[in-house]
Design a protein around this motif. Structure first.
Motif, short mmCIF file in Angstrom:
data_model
loop_
_atom_site.label_atom_id
_atom_site.label_comp_id
_atom_site.label_asym_id
_atom_site.label_seq_id
_atom_site.Cartn_x
_atom_site.Cartn_y
_atom_site.Cartn_z
N LEU A 98 -21.88 -50.56 -2.74
CA LEU A 98 -21.20 -49.49 -3.47
C LEU A 98 -19.73 -49.85 -3.70
CD1 LEU A 98 -21.75 -46.60 -4.56
CD2 LEU A 98 -20.86 -45.76 -2.38
N MET A 99 -19.08 -50.42 -2.69
CA MET A 99 -17.68 -50.79 -2.84
C MET A 99 -17.54 -51.96 -3.83
SD MET A 99 -16.73 -48.45 -0.90
CE MET A 99 -17.26 -47.50 0.54
N ILE A 100 -18.49 -52.88 -3.80
CA ILE A 100 -18.46 -53.98 -4.77
C ILE A 100 -18.65 -53.44 -6.18
CG2 ILE A 100 -19.65 -56.08 -5.53
CD1 ILE A 100 -20.35 -56.57 -2.55
N GLU A 101 -19.55 -52.47 -6.34
CA GLU A 101 -19.76 -51.85 -7.65
C GLU A 101 -18.46 -51.23 -8.16
OE1 GLU A 101 -22.62 -48.43 -9.72
OE2 GLU A 101 -23.07 -49.19 -7.71
N ALA A 102 -17.73 -50.58 -7.26
CA ALA A 102 -16.44 -50.01 -7.65
C ALA A 102 -15.46 -51.10 -8.07
CB ALA A 102 -15.86 -49.18 -6.50
N MET A 103 -15.46 -52.23 -7.36
CA MET A 103 -14.56 -53.33 -7.72
C MET A 103 -14.91 -53.89 -9.09
SD MET A 103 -13.70 -55.49 -4.24
CE MET A 103 -15.27 -55.41 -3.39
N VAL A 104 -16.19 -54.02 -9.37
CA VAL A 104 -16.60 -54.53 -10.69
C VAL A 104 -16.18 -53.53 -11.77
CG1 VAL A 104 -18.56 -55.17 -12.14
CG2 VAL A 104 -18.49 -55.89 -9.75
N ALA A 105 -16.36 -52.24 -11.52
CA ALA A 105 -15.92 -51.23 -12.48
C ALA A 105 -14.41 -51.31 -12.71
CB ALA A 105 -16.32 -49.84 -11.99
N HIS A 106 -13.65 -51.59 -11.65
CA HIS A 106 -12.21 -51.79 -11.78
C HIS A 106 -11.91 -52.91 -12.78
CE1 HIS A 106 -8.02 -52.44 -10.16
NE2 HIS A 106 -8.29 -53.67 -10.58
N GLU A 107 -12.60 -54.03 -12.64
CA GLU A 107 -12.36 -55.16 -13.54
C GLU A 107 -12.78 -54.84 -14.97
OE1 GLU A 107 -10.53 -57.35 -12.45
OE2 GLU A 107 -10.78 -57.16 -10.29
N ILE A 108 -13.84 -54.05 -15.13
CA ILE A 108 -14.25 -53.64 -16.47
C ILE A 108 -13.20 -52.73 -17.09
CG2 ILE A 108 -16.00 -52.37 -17.78
CD1 ILE A 108 -16.76 -55.23 -16.78
N GLY A 109 -12.52 -51.96 -16.25
CA GLY A 109 -11.40 -51.17 -16.75
C GLY A 109 -10.33 -52.06 -17.36
N HIS A 110 -10.04 -53.18 -16.70
CA HIS A 110 -9.09 -54.15 -17.27
C HIS A 110 -9.62 -54.69 -18.60
CE1 HIS A 110 -6.41 -54.07 -13.96
NE2 HIS A 110 -7.08 -54.86 -13.14
N GLY A 117 -6.71 -53.73 -27.11
CA GLY A 117 -5.40 -54.19 -27.56
C GLY A 117 -4.25 -53.36 -27.04
N VAL A 118 -4.44 -52.74 -25.86
CA VAL A 118 -3.39 -51.86 -25.33
C VAL A 118 -2.90 -52.33 -23.96
CG1 VAL A 118 -4.09 -49.84 -26.65
CG2 VAL A 118 -5.16 -50.28 -24.43
N TRP A 119 -3.14 -53.58 -23.62
CA TRP A 119 -2.69 -54.09 -22.33
C TRP A 119 -1.18 -53.96 -22.20
CZ3 TRP A 119 -5.11 -55.06 -17.98
CH2 TRP A 119 -4.48 -55.84 -16.99
N HIS A 120 -0.73 -53.37 -21.12
CA HIS A 120 0.68 -53.12 -20.83
C HIS A 120 1.33 -52.17 -21.84
CE1 HIS A 120 1.71 -56.71 -17.95
NE2 HIS A 120 0.72 -55.94 -17.51
N ALA A 121 0.52 -51.39 -22.53
CA ALA A 121 1.05 -50.41 -23.47
C ALA A 121 0.87 -49.00 -22.91
CB ALA A 121 0.35 -50.53 -24.82
N LEU A 122 1.82 -48.13 -23.19
CA LEU A 122 1.70 -46.74 -22.79
C LEU A 122 0.71 -46.03 -23.71
CD1 LEU A 122 5.46 -45.90 -22.19
CD2 LEU A 122 3.69 -46.13 -20.44
N PRO A 123 0.04 -44.99 -23.21
CA PRO A 123 -0.91 -44.26 -24.07
C PRO A 123 -0.20 -43.57 -25.22
CG PRO A 123 -0.56 -43.10 -21.99
CD PRO A 123 0.10 -44.43 -21.85
N ALA A 124 -0.95 -43.28 -26.27
CA ALA A 124 -0.39 -42.63 -27.45
C ALA A 124 0.25 -41.30 -27.05
CB ALA A 124 -1.48 -42.40 -28.49
N GLY A 125 1.43 -41.06 -27.58
CA GLY A 125 2.11 -39.81 -27.33
C GLY A 125 2.93 -39.79 -26.06
N PHE A 126 2.89 -40.87 -25.30
CA PHE A 126 3.63 -40.93 -24.04
C PHE A 126 4.93 -41.67 -24.28
CE2 PHE A 126 3.58 -40.45 -19.44
CZ PHE A 126 4.55 -41.36 -19.04
N GLU A 127 6.03 -41.07 -23.94
CA GLU A 127 7.33 -41.68 -24.15
C GLU A 127 7.96 -42.07 -22.82
OE1 GLU A 127 9.85 -39.20 -26.44
OE2 GLU A 127 8.52 -39.14 -28.18
#
Length: 223
Positions: A98-110, A117-127
């Motif tokens: 289960l913890m490994i599954e969470a780690m894989v999900a973390h990497e998929i988030g990356h 195309g939003v790596w190191h970018a703030l979300p829309a509308g966030f200043e």
């Protein structure tokens, strides 16, 4: 809940001829993350390749993600890595998948952030309060924010797939992050503390959107 089998996952991965080419540890980790990977590749069509390093380098983590030529590279660095499973120390054997599954999900988030195309970018509308200034401090801050987002994707996935296990995974993730210095790139407690229960996430939305809503709350405290 999404259920996948392991053999189709192997057929989907790039550079892996068969399970016979993998070590027992690599098979265990890929099997634990099979549902996440299959969802990312088949349902989301994320461009993911799985790479197995023939020999881990000093300080390599067992699982990492990079991005090259428009594709995510999920890298397993377990061969010759005596510390590969140190992160699971103290976790009961029955809960380790289960913890490994969470780690894989973390990497998929990356991977999702890269692919959008939003790596190191703030979300829309966030200043931001202050304009970005190139330098090590800003790079560290931006990386920490990405790690916070990926941690929330992992928790949103667990809440969606294993809600009865959410508390255990969330507590383990907080424990893993606690030793990091306050300025470390993986110091994500700012976000994890917003998601101590699965109620932090909005049901019915894709996990990436669920994570984004909580991530924005944490960003307000991280400027």
């Amino acid at each position: 809940m999404i259920k996948r089998t392991f053999l189709p996952l192997l057929l989907l991965t790039s550079g892996l001829a068969s399970a016979a080419d993998l070590t027992e540890m690599e098979i265990r980790w890929l099997k634990a993350g099979a549902a996440v990977l299959s969802y990312a590749k088949q349902d989301l069509k994320l461009p993911i390749d799985i790479t197995v390093q023939p020999q881990a380098r000093p300080n390599d983590v067992p699982l990492a993600l990079g991005y090259d030529n428009g594709r995510c590279k999920l890298v397993l660095s377990m061969r010759g890595n005596d510390n590969a499973e140190d992160i699971l120390a103290g976790v009961p054997a029955a809960q380790r998948p289960l913890m490994i599954e969470a780690m894989v999900a973390h990497e998929i988030g990356h991977c999702w952030r890269y692919a959008q195309g939003v790596w190191h970018a703030l979300p829309a509308g966030f200043e931001a309060r202050q304009p970005p200034q190139p330098g090590a401090a800003d790079e560290l801050r931006d990386t920490r924010r990405e790690e916070g987002y990926a941690d929330l994707v992992a928790l949103a996935w667990i809440q969606q797939q294993h809600p009865e296990q959410y508390a255990s995974v969330a507590a383990w993730m907080r424990k893993v992050r606690e030793p990091a210095p306050a300025v470390g790139s993986h110091s994500t407690l700012n976000w994890l503390q917003l998601a101590t229960t699965g109620a932090a996430f909005t049901p019915g939305l894709p996990v990436f959107e669920q994570a984004n809503l909580v991530w924005r709350q944490g960003l307000l405290q991280d400027r």
